[in-house]
Design a protein around this motif. Structure first.
Motif, PDB file in Angstrom:
ATOM      1  N   UNK A 150       3.627  12.251  -3.594  1.00 43.98           N
ATOM      2  CA  UNK A 150       2.613  11.945  -4.616  1.00 43.98           C
ATOM      3  C   UNK A 150       1.623  10.921  -4.066  1.00 43.98           C
ATOM      4  N   UNK A 151       0.356  10.977  -4.521  1.00 41.20           N
ATOM      5  CA  UNK A 151      -0.633   9.996  -4.055  1.00 41.20           C
ATOM      6  C   UNK A 151      -0.105   8.580  -4.231  1.00 41.20           C
ATOM      7  N   UNK A 285      21.159   1.195   8.569  1.00 37.82           N
ATOM      8  CA  UNK A 285      21.459   2.273   9.520  1.00 37.82           C
ATOM      9  C   UNK A 285      20.951   1.779  10.879  1.00 37.82           C
ATOM     10  N   UNK A 286      21.351   2.462  11.956  1.00 42.87           N
ATOM     11  CA  UNK A 286      20.866   1.977  13.254  1.00 42.87           C
ATOM     12  C   UNK A 286      19.649   2.769  13.716  1.00 42.87           C
ATOM     13  N   UNK A 287      18.947   3.390  12.762  1.00 42.87           N
ATOM     14  CA  UNK A 287      17.754   4.173  13.109  1.00 42.87           C
ATOM     15  C   UNK A 287      16.519   3.450  12.583  1.00 42.87           C
ATOM     16  N   UNK A 288      15.572   3.144  13.464  1.00 46.59           N
ATOM     17  CA  UNK A 288      14.359   2.495  12.970  1.00 46.59           C
ATOM     18  C   UNK A 288      13.569   3.413  12.045  1.00 46.59           C
ATOM     19  N   UNK A 289      12.924   2.803  11.052  1.00 43.89           N
ATOM     20  CA  UNK A 289      12.075   3.552  10.130  1.00 43.89           C
ATOM     21  C   UNK A 289      10.734   2.839  10.090  1.00 43.89           C
ATOM     22  N   UNK A 290       9.651   3.586  10.314  1.00 42.94           N
ATOM     23  CA  UNK A 290       8.327   2.971  10.404  1.00 42.94           C
ATOM     24  C   UNK A 290       7.381   3.611   9.405  1.00 42.94           C
ATOM     25  N   UNK A 291       6.650   2.763   8.675  1.00 39.90           N
ATOM     26  CA  UNK A 291       5.619   3.316   7.784  1.00 39.90           C
ATOM     27  C   UNK A 291       4.366   3.575   8.596  1.00 39.90           C
ATOM     28  N   UNK A 292       3.869   4.805   8.571  1.00 37.35           N
ATOM     29  CA  UNK A 292       2.740   5.177   9.432  1.00 37.35           C
ATOM     30  C   UNK A 292       1.493   5.532   8.635  1.00 37.35           C
ATOM     31  N   UNK A 293       1.582   5.562   7.321  1.00 35.79           N
ATOM     32  CA  UNK A 293       0.388   5.928   6.559  1.00 35.79           C
ATOM     33  C   UNK A 293       0.711   6.078   5.094  1.00 35.79           C
ATOM     34  N   UNK A 294      -0.192   6.749   4.371  1.00 32.79           N
ATOM     35  CA  UNK A 294       0.049   6.927   2.940  1.00 32.79           C
ATOM     36  C   UNK A 294      -0.496   8.274   2.464  1.00 32.79           C
ATOM     37  N   UNK A 295       0.090   8.705   1.375  1.00 30.31           N
ATOM     38  CA  UNK A 295      -0.330   9.954   0.737  1.00 30.31           C
ATOM     39  C   UNK A 295      -1.527   9.650  -0.162  1.00 30.31           C
ATOM     40  N   UNK A 296      -2.507  10.551  -0.136  1.00 31.37           N
ATOM     41  CA  UNK A 296      -3.694  10.409  -0.982  1.00 31.37           C
ATOM     42  C   UNK A 296      -3.915  11.695  -1.769  1.00 31.37           C
ATOM     43  N   UNK A 297      -4.703  11.590  -2.838  1.00 33.31           N
ATOM     44  CA  UNK A 297      -4.957  12.771  -3.666  1.00 33.31           C
ATOM     45  C   UNK A 297      -5.858  13.774  -2.938  1.00 33.31           C
ATOM     46  N   UNK A 298      -6.799  13.262  -2.143  1.00 36.88           N
ATOM     47  CA  UNK A 298      -7.748  14.142  -1.460  1.00 36.88           C
ATOM     48  C   UNK A 298      -7.028  14.993  -0.405  1.00 36.88           C
TER      49      UNK A 298
END
Ligand code: ADP
Ligand code: MG
Length: 326
Positions: A150-151, A285-298
């Motif tokens: 979702x956006x 957990x031993x797995x890295x998690x990275x935020x790389x961006x975001x969801x948009x409506x467009x």
């Protein structure tokens, strides 16, 4: 122009000839979901690997057995499912016992790690190809679908991206064993780690998920299309391994992270309200998690360079990510 893989599926294999009430989710996600009468549904997936297409002809047989199962477990991970069984269809040009010893050892090594039982299959003679059908369990209402983004949701990836693509390049050029970094990258190509535990840990937190088999851009594209949304990726945030950065410049590394296949990491989306929960799951957990961006409506996928300016998608050969497609 020949039809793309996805156009073939859409045109010829999406007809709901028998609309059964026990189908919760059919063609179009990482696995199908079937109602079982219990609170858990059955997740079913299948992947084929053909010699010379999905693995190099000279790949060690142990890695072929391992990877054929790993790519299927990765699809179950992308649903948040707990793997349980597998069927193995093996086509080999001839019966070579040494090859079979190594192949089956690779398969069973991973199967044991995930408590997966091989319960059937088929053995035929022909050009080398391996098809596995894996199945597992997931809580009926919680399964991670491609359609839930979702956006405003953050976009996250596990591990690091682009390593397998660089590993393949090194393997093909005979440089897969030149140093420790090269060996690590080739290892990522031959022995991807299916993120089964992470997929299960984010059930009820993540809004959508897919495993990155083709490449981040294409696979995130499936989430966008099926969720009816668009996205922005900040390429400066893409997680890159030390081995990758030792072998190529940042720009090339980010290009591989966006367009390289075979990493089998998870791409997840999650609402801002649950970001803290997601970060805490990742931390345990031993797995890295990275935020790389975001969801948009467009609709469409927009990629920002490290200076924040938009990158032309054509540069990546992804013009089909224009609005409304794929
Ligand atoms: P993945 O990369 O996650 O394995 P694919 O891109 O291979 O997914 O397939 C996309 C969807 O299409 C999946 O739901 C898969 O089960 C389905 N699919 C692929 N080929 C066929 C086919 N020949 N008949 C029916 N469904 C198919
Ligand atoms: Mg998949």
């Amino acid at each position: 122009m020949p039809l793309s893989e996805f156009e073939v599926i859409r045109r010829y294999f999406m007809e709901a000839t028998a609309v059964r009430e026990d189908i919760l989710l059919g063609v179009g996600d990482d696995a199908a979901l079937l109602r079982t009468g219990s609170t858990e549904s059955l997740a079913l997936c299948m992947d084929t690997m053909v010699a010379g297409v999905h693995f190099p002809d000279d790949a060690p047989p142990e890695t072929i057995g391992y990877k054929a199962l790993a790519v299927n477990l990765s699809d179950l991970a992308a649903m948040g499912a707990r793997p349980a069984w597998a069927l193995l269809a093996l086509t080999v040009p001839n019966v070579e016992e040494g090859w079979l010893v190594a192949f089956s050892a690779g398969f069973y090594r991973l199967a044991r790690m995930h408590d997966v039982a091989l319960v059937g299959g088929d053995t035929t003679r022909g050009p080398l190809a391996v098809t596995i059908n894996a199945a597992g369990w997931v809580d009926e209402g919680l399964a991670l679908r491609r359609s839930g983004a979702r956006p405003g949701d953050g976009i996250y990836v596990t591990g690091t991206l682009g390593d397998a693509a660089l590993g393949l390049r090194l393997w093909r050029s005979g440089q897969g064993d030149v140093d420790e970094h090269a060996r690590q990258l080739v290892e990522r190509l031959h022995r991807p780690v299916p993120r089964v535990r992470m997929g299960r840990a984010v059930l009820g937190i993540a809004s959508a998920a897919i495993d990155i088999s083709d490449c981040l851009c294409a696979d995130l594209g499936h989430i966008l299309k099926q969720s009816g949304v668009g996205a922005v990726i900040e390429s400066g945030r893409l997680p890159l391994s030390a081995a990758m950065l030792a072998k190529c410049r940042g720009g090339e590394a980010r290009h591989l992270a966006l367009t390289g296949g075979d990493d089998y990491e998870l791409c997840l989306t999650a609402a801002p309200a649950v970001e803290a929960a997601l970060v805490s799951v990742a931390a345990t957990s031993d797995v890295p998690l990275t935020r790389i961006g975001r969801i948009e409506a467009q609709p469409g996928l927009r990629i920002l360079a490290i200076d924040g300016r938009p990158l032309s998608l054509d540069r990546f050969g992804f013009d089909h990510f224009g609005s409304g497609a794929p």
